[in-house]
Design a protein around this motif. Structure first.
Motif, PDB file in Angstrom:
ATOM      1  N   LEU A 121      49.054  32.489  24.813  1.00  0.00           N
ATOM      2  CA  LEU A 121      48.567  32.930  26.120  1.00  0.00           C
ATOM      3  C   LEU A 121      47.854  34.274  26.076  1.00  0.00           C
ATOM      4  O   LEU A 121      47.305  34.713  27.096  1.00  0.00           O
ATOM      5  N   ASP A 122      47.826  34.936  24.911  1.00  0.00           N
ATOM      6  CA  ASP A 122      47.004  36.133  24.769  1.00  0.00           C
ATOM      7  C   ASP A 122      45.523  35.785  24.623  1.00  0.00           C
ATOM      8  O   ASP A 122      44.667  36.665  24.788  1.00  0.00           O
ATOM      9  N   LEU A 123      45.230  34.520  24.312  1.00  0.00           N
ATOM     10  CA  LEU A 123      43.838  34.100  24.143  1.00  0.00           C
ATOM     11  C   LEU A 123      43.215  33.801  25.501  1.00  0.00           C
ATOM     12  O   LEU A 123      43.834  33.152  26.357  1.00  0.00           O
ATOM     13  N   GLU A 124      41.983  34.234  25.700  1.00  0.00           N
ATOM     14  CA  GLU A 124      41.337  34.134  26.997  1.00  0.00           C
ATOM     15  C   GLU A 124      41.116  32.705  27.456  1.00  0.00           C
ATOM     16  O   GLU A 124      41.083  32.436  28.662  1.00  0.00           O
ATOM     17  N   ARG A 125      40.973  31.779  26.513  1.00  0.00           N
ATOM     18  CA  ARG A 125      40.622  30.413  26.921  1.00  0.00           C
ATOM     19  C   ARG A 125      41.724  29.714  27.708  1.00  0.00           C
ATOM     20  O   ARG A 125      41.490  28.667  28.301  1.00  0.00           O
ATOM     21  N   TRP A 126      42.937  30.266  27.701  1.00  0.00           N
ATOM     22  CA  TRP A 126      44.035  29.614  28.416  1.00  0.00           C
ATOM     23  C   TRP A 126      44.221  30.185  29.823  1.00  0.00           C
ATOM     24  O   TRP A 126      45.226  29.926  30.468  1.00  0.00           O
ATOM     25  N   THR A 127      43.230  30.946  30.300  1.00  0.00           N
ATOM     26  CA  THR A 127      43.335  31.555  31.633  1.00  0.00           C
ATOM     27  C   THR A 127      42.020  31.398  32.394  1.00  0.00           C
ATOM     28  O   THR A 127      40.936  31.589  31.828  1.00  0.00           O
ATOM     29  N   ASP A 128      42.132  31.056  33.670  1.00  0.00           N
ATOM     30  CA  ASP A 128      40.983  31.043  34.569  1.00  0.00           C
ATOM     31  C   ASP A 128      40.880  32.447  35.179  1.00  0.00           C
ATOM     32  O   ASP A 128      41.733  32.841  35.987  1.00  0.00           O
ATOM     33  N   PRO A 129      39.869  33.246  34.814  1.00  0.00           N
ATOM     34  CA  PRO A 129      39.833  34.657  35.241  1.00  0.00           C
ATOM     35  C   PRO A 129      39.770  34.841  36.750  1.00  0.00           C
ATOM     36  O   PRO A 129      40.374  35.778  37.293  1.00  0.00           O
ATOM     37  N   GLU A 130      39.039  33.976  37.469  1.00  0.00           N
ATOM     38  CA  GLU A 130      38.936  34.135  38.917  1.00  0.00           C
ATOM     39  C   GLU A 130      40.282  33.899  39.590  1.00  0.00           C
ATOM     40  O   GLU A 130      40.689  34.659  40.472  1.00  0.00           O
ATOM     41  N   ARG A 131      40.965  32.861  39.169  1.00  0.00           N
ATOM     42  CA  ARG A 131      42.280  32.584  39.771  1.00  0.00           C
ATOM     43  C   ARG A 131      43.303  33.649  39.357  1.00  0.00           C
ATOM     44  O   ARG A 131      44.221  33.956  40.110  1.00  0.00           O
ATOM     45  N   LEU A 132      43.141  34.203  38.169  1.00  0.00           N
ATOM     46  CA  LEU A 132      44.042  35.270  37.740  1.00  0.00           C
ATOM     47  C   LEU A 132      43.891  36.492  38.644  1.00  0.00           C
ATOM     48  O   LEU A 132      44.889  37.100  39.069  1.00  0.00           O
ATOM     49  N   GLU A 133      42.658  36.865  38.982  1.00  0.00           N
ATOM     50  CA  GLU A 133      42.441  38.019  39.842  1.00  0.00           C
ATOM     51  C   GLU A 133      42.996  37.783  41.243  1.00  0.00           C
ATOM     52  O   GLU A 133      43.587  38.671  41.855  1.00  0.00           O
ATOM     53  N   THR A 134      42.791  36.569  41.747  1.00  0.00           N
ATOM     54  CA  THR A 134      43.336  36.231  43.072  1.00  0.00           C
ATOM     55  C   THR A 134      44.851  36.334  43.067  1.00  0.00           C
ATOM     56  O   THR A 134      45.478  36.849  44.006  1.00  0.00           O
ATOM     57  N   TRP A 135      45.453  35.853  42.014  1.00  0.00           N
ATOM     58  CA  TRP A 135      46.919  35.896  41.889  1.00  0.00           C
ATOM     59  C   TRP A 135      47.425  37.335  41.802  1.00  0.00           C
ATOM     60  O   TRP A 135      48.400  37.715  42.446  1.00  0.00           O
ATOM     61  N   ARG A 136      46.745  38.153  41.001  1.00  0.00           N
ATOM     62  CA  ARG A 136      47.166  39.545  40.839  1.00  0.00           C
ATOM     63  C   ARG A 136      47.080  40.314  42.156  1.00  0.00           C
ATOM     64  O   ARG A 136      47.904  41.197  42.435  1.00  0.00           O
ATOM     65  N   ALA A 137      46.084  39.973  42.946  1.00  0.00           N
ATOM     66  CA  ALA A 137      45.909  40.674  44.226  1.00  0.00           C
ATOM     67  C   ALA A 137      47.095  40.461  45.153  1.00  0.00           C
ATOM     68  O   ALA A 137      47.385  41.306  46.019  1.00  0.00           O
ATOM     69  N   GLY A 138      47.798  39.369  44.986  1.00  0.00           N
ATOM     70  CA  GLY A 138      48.937  39.077  45.865  1.00  0.00           C
ATOM     71  C   GLY A 138      50.271  39.466  45.285  1.00  0.00           C
ATOM     72  O   GLY A 138      51.323  39.167  45.854  1.00  0.00           O
ATOM     73  N   LEU A 139      50.268  40.124  44.122  1.00  0.00           N
ATOM     74  CA  LEU A 139      51.519  40.475  43.441  1.00  0.00           C
ATOM     75  C   LEU A 139      52.070  41.808  43.908  1.00  0.00           C
ATOM     76  O   LEU A 139      51.325  42.746  44.198  1.00  0.00           O
ATOM     77  N   SER A 140      53.383  41.896  43.929  1.00  0.00           N
ATOM     78  CA  SER A 140      54.036  43.180  44.186  1.00  0.00           C
ATOM     79  C   SER A 140      55.017  43.535  43.085  1.00  0.00           C
ATOM     80  O   SER A 140      55.639  44.578  43.113  1.00  0.00           O
TER      81      SER A 140
END
Length: 549
Positions: free
Chosen positions: A157-176
């Motif tokens: 999971l450290d490799l970029e290909r296993w992550t959708d960057p747009e959805r990752l940013e959306t998810w991070r925005a909602g994290l506390s």
């Protein structure tokens, strides 16, 4: 089909790859979900387990077992997996053996796997083609280094290909808070005194198991008892139940104060330990691994007969398991045993052949089952009638004219003697039999046999010869029956059933009550006595439990 939600942290690509691996019959047996610390590995696996363990999940996505703390203890991991998969295993090699015998597809998830011993277990299990194992490992761990030497699939999971960057940013925005932190795991467990029964019984069993694994001191006998009965002890239960299991596994060489302390802790449990004999006991001696048990009658009245793995039958006092003698019958390895009223012992060997042992029997009457068992020349044909049938289970009714019952691999049950009937009771092998005499309807003063059978199909059924087996099972679970025994007791008839997952249940017909106990090791045989106490035989112990009430 049940709808699956999207995984968190933009891990849709990794989730799709993981589901693709699960569905691919040609894929490697191990999938490593790897990466650096707190990169989202646990979050991805939590998503998979939450959806894959729901009712109605397709077979290709079904998760069967998950051990959240698999990095802490090898034995704890073995016991947790065995418990979730409905089997009993005392050590890694036994887990591999029992899972080898079950060819059903099984998916196992092992989060936070860091140690080499647990990784070696995963590598051994991966040799079984019907198992699929998902192991979470940090890329800098010993477990990761070992499992990478196999042909495992890997999602780093450290490799970029296993992550959708747009959805990752959306998810991070909602994290506390941090998504990969487990607050419960971060809490330091309370210290455990490994020599103190109250401390051990009250503590987290995973912590106790890991501590005993790392400690060579026996702590007065508590460590040996815990490791003997560990699978039962690690189950969710109260302190009294855990103390009862420990007490039943305690050897006679243990500190005498432990037995008294455990008995006090177990006062609220539904059973009392009347006596126990475990491997290594010398006074009275342990009679050896139990392959079959029978309640004695006639010359063996007030005795138990216990057949060991070598074929020797030990005669024991039922009151304290003290030795009364032994004999070696013609059956090389006994799978089932029953004692007739005159002291004749019937044995079923591992190949399904019936053997008759009469060396200690009283002189039989020339009636009833005599036609089947007497070995005088003019009645030799009757011996053949019983022996020409291959059986998987054996029993006989009590009384002066006993009826012998055989079960077979096709699920049929057949009687021999004054009553000759057969019926198909199970879908598959009959694993265990017992029989009682009951008052026959329409016959003044007469009795008729009532047969209880347990099957590999996970059911317990009753059958009165001359009638169809009861349509509804008396008991049913998702694992095979391994042993059962029915008997008239001082409070009425009762039945004890042992299941492949290590559970022993007493069924009291008068009030419909069912009381259970798990000794820890695999159960091989059970007997119920006149006072409704149970005798349980395993490879490690023979014990008698009396109902607390």
């Amino acid at each position: 089909m049940t709808r699956w939600d999207r995984p968190a942290a933009g891990r849709e690509p990794a989730a799709a790859a993981l589901l693709g691996w699960l569905a691919d019959a040609q894929a490697p047996g191990i999938c490593l979900v790897s990466g650096s610390e707190r990169c989202g590995k646990s979050t991805l696996l939590a998503w998979l387990v939450a959806h894959g363990s729901r009712e109605g999940t397709p077979v290709s996505r079904r998760v069967h077992a998950v051990v959240p703390r698999s990095g802490e203890s090898l034995l704890g991991t073995v016991w947790a997996l065995a418990d979730q998969l409905g089997v009993v295993a005392r050590a890694p090699d036994e887990l591999v053996e029992v899972l080898t015998a079950d060819p059903r597809r099984t998916v196992i998830v092992l989060p936070d796997l860091a140690t080499r011993p647990v990784a070696e277990l995963v590598r051994a299990l991966a040799q079984l083609p019907h198992l699929k194992l998902i192991a979470e490992t940090r890329t800098d761990s010993a477990a990761h280094a070992l499992l990478r030497e196999t042909n495992a699939a890997e999602l780093n999971l450290d490799l970029e290909r296993w992550t959708d960057p747009e959805r990752l940013e959306t998810w991070r925005a909602g994290l506390s808070s941090d998504v990969d932190r487990n607050p419960a795991a971060a809490e330091a467990p309370a210290p455990v005194d490994l020599a103190e029964p109250a401390s051990v019984c009250a503590a987290d069993p995973w912590v106790v198991t890991a501590a005993y694994e790392a400690d060579s001191e026996d702590h007065g006998g508590l460590r040996t008892a815990w490791l003997r009965a560990g699978q039962s002890l690690c189950r969710e239960q109260d302190e009294a139940s855990r103390a009862l299991v420990l007490l039943a596994a305690l050897g006679d060489g243990a500190d005498p104060r432990l037995r008294q302390a455990l008995a006090v802790l177990a006062e609220e449990a539904p059973w009392r330990v009347a006596w126990n004999r475990v491997r290594g006991d010398v006074s009275p001696p342990w009679p050896g691994p139990v392959a079959a048990l029978a309640r004695g009658s006639g010359p063996f009245d007030n005795c138990l007969l216990s057949a060991d793995h070598r074929g020797t039958v030990h005669i024991l006092n039922a009151s304290d398991a003290g030795p009364r003698g032994r004999f070696t019958p013609s059956a090389p390895q006994c799978a089932a045993m029953s004692v007739l009223p005159d002291g004749t012992v019937l044995l079923l060997d591992e190949w399904g052949r019936v053997h008759v042992e009469r060396s200690r029997a009283a002189r039989p009457a020339a009636s009833g089952l005599e036609a089947l068992l007497n070995d005088t020349p003019h009645q030799a044909d009757h011996i053949g009638e019983l022996r020409e049938h291959s059986g998987t289970a054996l029993a006989a009714t009590p009384g002066e004219q006993p009826v012998v019952v055989l079960g077979d691999a096709e699920g049929r049950v057949r009687t021999f003697g004054d009553t000759t009937e057969s019926a198909r009771s199970h879908a598959g092998r009959v694993a265990a039999l017992s029989a009682l005499n009951v008052r026959a309807e329409g016959e003044a003063g007469g009795v008729a046999p009532l047969v209880y059978s347990g099957g590999a199909d996970g059911t317990v059924r009753a059958w009165a010869p001359g009638h169809e087996p009861m349509a509804a099972p008396l008991a049913e679970r998702r694992c095979p029956v391994v042993a059962l025994h029915a008997s008239d007791t001082r409070e009425g008839p009762a039945l004890v059933v042992a299941w492949e997952d290590g559970l022993v249940e007493l069924h009291r017909f008068d009030g419909g009550e069912v009381v259970g106990f798990r000794p820890g090791p695999p159960v091989r045989a059970v007997v119920i006595l006149a006072d409704r106490s149970l005798v349980i035989g395993t490879d490690e112990a023979l014990l008698r439990l009396a109902p607390a009430h």
